[in-house]
Enzyme design. Sequence first.
Site, mmCIF file in Angstrom:
data_model
loop_
_atom_site.group_PDB
_atom_site.id
_atom_site.type_symbol
_atom_site.label_atom_id
_atom_site.label_comp_id
_atom_site.label_asym_id
_atom_site.label_seq_id
_atom_site.Cartn_x
_atom_site.Cartn_y
_atom_site.Cartn_z
ATOM 1 N N GLY A 1 40.319 35.748 36.935
ATOM 2 C CA GLY A 1 40.550 35.879 38.366
ATOM 3 C C GLY A 1 40.410 37.344 38.703
ATOM 4 N N GLU A 2 41.242 37.824 39.562
ATOM 5 C CA GLU A 2 41.238 39.251 39.883
ATOM 6 C C GLU A 2 42.573 39.804 39.411
ATOM 7 O OE1 GLU A 2 38.536 40.831 40.936
ATOM 8 O OE2 GLU A 2 39.758 42.606 40.558
ATOM 9 N N SER A 3 42.522 40.626 38.350
ATOM 10 C CA SER A 3 43.775 41.023 37.708
ATOM 11 C C SER A 3 44.718 41.771 38.651
ATOM 12 C CB SER A 3 43.489 41.843 36.458
ATOM 13 O OG SER A 3 42.722 42.983 36.761
ATOM 14 N N CYS B 1 39.516 36.891 30.294
ATOM 15 C CA CYS B 1 38.988 37.807 31.300
ATOM 16 C C CYS B 1 40.104 38.586 32.016
ATOM 17 C CB CYS B 1 38.082 37.027 32.249
ATOM 18 S SG CYS B 1 36.860 38.089 32.990
ATOM 19 N N ILE C 1 31.928 36.986 33.494
ATOM 20 C CA ILE C 1 31.916 37.187 34.942
ATOM 21 C C ILE C 1 32.696 38.464 35.258
ATOM 22 C CG2 ILE C 1 32.526 36.209 37.200
ATOM 23 C CD1 ILE C 1 32.453 33.443 35.841
ATOM 24 N N ARG C 2 31.975 39.491 35.623
ATOM 25 C CA ARG C 2 32.587 40.806 35.898
ATOM 26 C C ARG C 2 33.655 41.093 34.818
ATOM 27 N NH1 ARG C 2 35.160 41.812 40.630
ATOM 28 N NH2 ARG C 2 34.367 43.913 40.639
ATOM 29 N N HIS D 1 34.658 33.311 29.536
ATOM 30 C CA HIS D 1 35.322 32.155 30.164
ATOM 31 C C HIS D 1 34.996 30.857 29.426
ATOM 32 C CE1 HIS D 1 36.740 33.862 34.057
ATOM 33 N NE2 HIS D 1 35.857 34.791 33.748
ATOM 34 N N GLU E 1 36.393 28.074 29.596
ATOM 35 C CA GLU E 1 36.642 26.887 30.437
ATOM 36 C C GLU E 1 35.421 26.512 31.278
ATOM 37 O OE1 GLU E 1 37.541 29.875 31.067
ATOM 38 O OE2 GLU E 1 37.424 30.260 33.225
#
Length: 196
Positions: free
Chosen positions: A46-48, A78, A135-136, A171, A173
């Site tokens: 997600g966005e940490s 991530c 992803i990023r 990721h 998942e």
Amino acid sequence: MKIGVLALQGDFALHTQALERCGAEPVLVRKPEELADLDGLVIPGGESTTVLRLMDAWNFVPAIEKFHAAGKPIFGTCAGLILLARDVSSPSQFSLGLIDVGVERNAYGRQRESFEALATATLGGTPAQIELVFIRAPRIRRIGPGVQTLVTHAGDPVMAQQGTVLVAAFHPELTADLTVHRYFCELVRSARQRTP
Ligand code: GLN
């Protein structure tokens, strides 16, 4: 065997499906007290920075520290890896420090912000090829002496473990392959046998 998936922000839904397919009972965790009867915890991508803010608002930090101290396994992917790392750069931010690695956020370069790759991994069994989706993603820049590298990509560690803490820069998942989730479920199962 109940495995929590931190569901504050990010892609928690696909982790629950993967855990279910591994035969575990996934539980969405939105409040610290929900950790009480769980055997393991997944901290998804997600966005940490956003997750940190929400963790702070709900007072999750002491609850996760207690969960870890009780010998219960935690798997961070991530942004989850960023939250579990000892040091975070670019920019630096608070982290739980439950695994002795240093990570640089968004460090795979602009043109490759998201990409896929293949790697051969030996996760508790015979070597198998696994698909890595980045992803990023954060880059693991430092691996502490007590940390085991489990998967590498282009010379960099991308999956690592220290005791009951497992992290991946990618990721798992997002692929149909259950190798990584199965490995974590096995970790939870053996930790559960040690601490009834
Ligand atoms: N770039 C995100 C961060 O720094 C992590 C991206 C992800 O979890 N897919 O928090």
